[in-house]
Design a protein around this motif. Structure first.
Motif, PDB file in Angstrom:
ATOM      1  N   TYR A 127     109.833   1.381  80.349  1.00  0.00           N
ATOM      2  CA  TYR A 127     109.008   0.094  80.139  1.00  0.00           C
ATOM      3  C   TYR A 127     108.284   0.412  78.696  1.00  0.00           C
ATOM      4  N   ARG A 128     108.006  -0.554  77.860  1.00  0.00           N
ATOM      5  CA  ARG A 128     107.370  -0.411  76.544  1.00  0.00           C
ATOM      6  C   ARG A 128     106.318  -1.386  76.298  1.00  0.00           C
ATOM      7  N   HIS A 129     106.118  -2.264  77.194  1.00  0.00           N
ATOM      8  CA  HIS A 129     105.076  -3.233  77.095  1.00  0.00           C
ATOM      9  C   HIS A 129     104.275  -2.975  78.247  1.00  0.00           C
ATOM     10  N   ILE A 130     103.197  -2.852  78.101  1.00  0.00           N
ATOM     11  CA  ILE A 130     102.005  -2.593  79.209  1.00  0.00           C
ATOM     12  C   ILE A 130     101.008  -3.821  78.881  1.00  0.00           C
ATOM     13  N   ASP A 131     100.687  -4.674  79.703  1.00  0.00           N
ATOM     14  CA  ASP A 131      99.865  -5.802  80.130  1.00  0.00           C
ATOM     15  C   ASP A 131      98.600  -5.256  80.684  1.00  0.00           C
ATOM     16  N   ALA A 168      96.954   6.963  79.718  1.00  0.00           N
ATOM     17  CA  ALA A 168      98.407   7.302  79.940  1.00  0.00           C
ATOM     18  C   ALA A 168      99.114   6.982  78.572  1.00  0.00           C
ATOM     19  N   ILE A 169      98.676   6.235  77.848  1.00  0.00           N
ATOM     20  CA  ILE A 169      99.414   5.807  76.796  1.00  0.00           C
ATOM     21  C   ILE A 169      99.392   7.256  75.590  1.00  0.00           C
ATOM     22  N   ALA A 170      98.076   7.710  75.544  1.00  0.00           N
ATOM     23  CA  ALA A 170      97.975   8.877  74.779  1.00  0.00           C
ATOM     24  C   ALA A 170      98.720   9.964  75.232  1.00  0.00           C
ATOM     25  N   ASN A 171      98.814  10.288  76.506  1.00  0.00           N
ATOM     26  CA  ASN A 171      99.227  11.526  77.102  1.00  0.00           C
ATOM     27  C   ASN A 171     101.043  11.273  76.867  1.00  0.00           C
ATOM     28  N   SER A 172     101.480  10.067  76.686  1.00  0.00           N
ATOM     29  CA  SER A 172     102.982   9.762  76.759  1.00  0.00           C
ATOM     30  C   SER A 172     103.669  10.371  75.603  1.00  0.00           C
ATOM     31  N   ASN A 173     102.762  10.684  74.390  1.00  0.00           N
ATOM     32  CA  ASN A 173     103.293  10.919  73.127  1.00  0.00           C
ATOM     33  C   ASN A 173     104.246  10.068  72.706  1.00  0.00           C
ATOM     34  N   ILE A 174     104.501   8.678  73.300  1.00  0.00           N
ATOM     35  CA  ILE A 174     105.577   7.910  72.678  1.00  0.00           C
ATOM     36  C   ILE A 174     104.856   7.460  71.270  1.00  0.00           C
ATOM     37  N   PRO A 175     105.607   7.339  70.296  1.00  0.00           N
ATOM     38  CA  PRO A 175     105.048   6.931  69.154  1.00  0.00           C
ATOM     39  C   PRO A 175     104.364   5.386  69.160  1.00  0.00           C
ATOM     40  N   ARG A 176     103.399   5.126  68.775  1.00  0.00           N
ATOM     41  CA  ARG A 176     102.784   3.905  68.860  1.00  0.00           C
ATOM     42  C   ARG A 176     103.707   2.763  68.635  1.00  0.00           C
ATOM     43  N   GLU A 177     104.456   2.892  67.664  1.00  0.00           N
ATOM     44  CA  GLU A 177     105.076   1.721  67.098  1.00  0.00           C
ATOM     45  C   GLU A 177     106.157   1.447  68.281  1.00  0.00           C
ATOM     46  N   LYS A 178     106.415   2.117  69.150  1.00  0.00           N
ATOM     47  CA  LYS A 178     107.546   1.963  70.024  1.00  0.00           C
ATOM     48  C   LYS A 178     106.885   0.999  71.288  1.00  0.00           C
ATOM     49  N   LEU A 179     105.617   1.107  71.309  1.00  0.00           N
ATOM     50  CA  LEU A 179     104.829   0.568  72.296  1.00  0.00           C
ATOM     51  C   LEU A 179     104.256  -1.114  71.950  1.00  0.00           C
ATOM     52  N   PHE A 180     104.087  -1.930  73.025  1.00  0.00           N
ATOM     53  CA  PHE A 180     103.751  -3.216  72.862  1.00  0.00           C
ATOM     54  C   PHE A 180     102.446  -3.214  73.853  1.00  0.00           C
ATOM     55  N   ILE A 181     101.416  -3.394  73.222  1.00  0.00           N
ATOM     56  CA  ILE A 181     100.141  -3.302  74.342  1.00  0.00           C
ATOM     57  C   ILE A 181      99.456  -4.961  74.328  1.00  0.00           C
ATOM     58  N   THR A 182      99.336  -5.409  75.307  1.00  0.00           N
ATOM     59  CA  THR A 182      98.897  -6.708  75.426  1.00  0.00           C
ATOM     60  C   THR A 182      97.593  -6.370  76.297  1.00  0.00           C
ATOM     61  N   THR A 183      96.354  -6.971  75.539  1.00  0.00           N
ATOM     62  CA  THR A 183      95.063  -7.161  76.345  1.00  0.00           C
ATOM     63  C   THR A 183      94.429  -8.458  76.111  1.00  0.00           C
ATOM     64  N   LYS A 184      93.375  -8.831  76.837  1.00  0.00           N
ATOM     65  CA  LYS A 184      92.726 -10.124  76.911  1.00  0.00           C
ATOM     66  C   LYS A 184      91.425 -10.194  76.695  1.00  0.00           C
ATOM     67  N   LEU A 185      91.130 -11.346  76.309  1.00  0.00           N
ATOM     68  CA  LEU A 185      89.452 -11.773  76.136  1.00  0.00           C
ATOM     69  C   LEU A 185      89.012 -12.452  77.107  1.00  0.00           C
ATOM     70  N   TRP A 186      87.988 -11.784  77.935  1.00  0.00           N
ATOM     71  CA  TRP A 186      87.418 -12.316  79.081  1.00  0.00           C
ATOM     72  C   TRP A 186      86.618 -13.647  79.052  1.00  0.00           C
ATOM     73  N   ASN A 187      86.536 -14.279  79.839  1.00  0.00           N
ATOM     74  CA  ASN A 187      85.767 -15.731  80.139  1.00  0.00           C
ATOM     75  C   ASN A 187      84.211 -15.499  79.778  1.00  0.00           C
ATOM     76  N   THR A 188      83.845 -14.398  79.887  1.00  0.00           N
ATOM     77  CA  THR A 188      82.357 -14.314  79.685  1.00  0.00           C
ATOM     78  C   THR A 188      81.904 -14.050  77.966  1.00  0.00           C
ATOM     79  N   PHE A 189      83.094 -13.937  77.328  1.00  0.00           N
ATOM     80  CA  PHE A 189      83.018 -13.259  75.980  1.00  0.00           C
ATOM     81  C   PHE A 189      83.574 -14.543  74.853  1.00  0.00           C
TER      82      PHE A 189
END
Ligand SMILES: NC(=O)c1ccc[n+]([C@@H]2O[C@H](COP(=O)([O-])OP(=O)(O)OC[C@H]3O[C@@H](n4cnc5c(N)ncnc54)[C@H](OP(=O)(O)O)[C@@H]3O)[C@@H](O)[C@H]2O)c1
Length: 299
Positions: free
Chosen positions: A42-46, A60-81
């Motif tokens: 898996y290369r996309h972590i949500d 976990a991402i840092a420990n994986s040593n997978i080059p950053r450009e090979k990963l796709f990371i999604t995160t989200k703006l919460w409702n209180t912000f």
């Protein structure tokens, strides 16, 4: 013909077809789960600020040593912000939690704003126990998201947006959302929403593809028969169906054997794909208690 491994966003970037969900994955177990997911391929972590596991996922991402450009990371703006002055700091906080220089996709988690309290509770309530909703226009929140430094966010998008809200957002936006992340599975295929997003070049990501907690679709008789005849599991059928209809998909598990088994999508025979398209019940599993209905009937 093989299934797509990636889909192209309106930014030109590629989003992996099969990603990894982490909602309800507790900080104690999520690190092992993400480590297993990355080793599996898996290369996309949500994730999301509200999942309270960004830090562990970052480790976990840092420990994986997978080059950053090979990963796709999604995160989200919460409702209180959602207040104007909170959007940018909330983004920076997620970036810091994850220990990353940039996020591939930052989503507005819900088109709903809750008043922030001093303790930064995720879901502050009024004394009567109901949510303290604030009237902040999601289009204004979006305009703050548009201002995030593009070197720190490769794409911005939304989640839990209906056709009506997307139409209104697009009419006011400078940047068209790259993604709308919504609940999708054979009981809730949302064909109308999918068609609308396609017409407007908005990629759709399927969340809760197994029906969420306890995976309620796993006993469906049609899916059981299709899984059997293809010598696959029902989960593999569900993930394949999602990819085959052009959505990226986010199965979640904290169980290593499932994490590995789930990452085996395949091309469904056309007749099976069509049979699955017929089992809709319009059942929505994700209806947070106390939230207004943001979806209406238009899906
Ligand atoms: N944007 C949003 O508002 C939103 C809302 C909901 C979800 N999401 C995203 O979408 C992701 C997926 O949705 P979800 O977490 O609701 O649910 P899901 O992926 O539909 O289902 C997860 C459930 O299925 C179980 N499971 C996984 N693989 C299985 C297998 N092979 N056999 C049997 N059971 C299996 C998991 O158990 P174990 O973990 O115990 O193995 C868990 O109970 C989330 O994690 C999150 O990243 C986003």
């Amino acid at each position: 013909m093989a299934l797509s491994r990636t889909f192209r966003l309106n930014t030109g970037a590629l989003i992996p077809a099969v990603g990894f969900g982490t909602w309800q994955s507790k900080s104690t177990t999520v690190k092992i789960a993400v480590d297993c997911a990355l080793k599996t391929g898996y290369r996309h972590i949500d994730t999301a600020y509200a999942y309270n596991n960004e830090k562990e996922i970052g480790e976990a991402i840092a420990n994986s040593n997978i080059p950053r450009e090979k990963l796709f990371i999604t995160t989200k703006l919460w409702n209180t912000f959602h207040a104007r002055e909170d959007v940018q700091p909330a983004f920076e906080l997620s970036l810091k939690n994850l220990g990353l220089d940039y996020i591939d996709l930052y989503l507005m988690h819900w088109p709903l704003a809750i008043r922030k309290n001093e303790c930064l509770d995720l879901e502050p309530k009024k004394p009567d126990g109901t949510f303290d909703w604030v009237d902040i226009d999601y289009a204004e929140v979006w305009s703050e998201m548009e201002k995030i430094d593009p070197s720190k966010v490769k794409a911005i998008g939304v989640s839990n947006f209906s056709i009506g809200r997307l139409e209104r957002l697009i009419s006011k936006a400078r940047i068209i959302p790259a993604v709308n992340q919504v609940e999708l599975h054979p009981y809730l295929p949302q064909w109308k929403l999918l068609e609308f997003c396609k017409e407007n070049n908005i990629h759709v990501t399927a969340y809760s593809p197994l029906g969420s907690t306890n995976a309620p679709l796993l006993t469906d008789p049609t899916l059981t028969a299709i899984a059997k005849s293809n010598q696959k599991s029902i989960v593999q059928v569900l993930i394949s169906w999602a990819v085959q209809r052009g959505t990226s998909v986010l199965p979640k598990s904290v169980t290593p054997s499932r994490i590995k088994a789930n990452f085996n999508d395949f091309l469904l025979p056309e007749k099976d794909f069509e049979l699955i398209n017929k089992i809709t019940t319009r059942t929505r599993y994700l209806k947070p208690k106390g939230y207004p209905d943001v979806f209406g009937d238009d899906f």
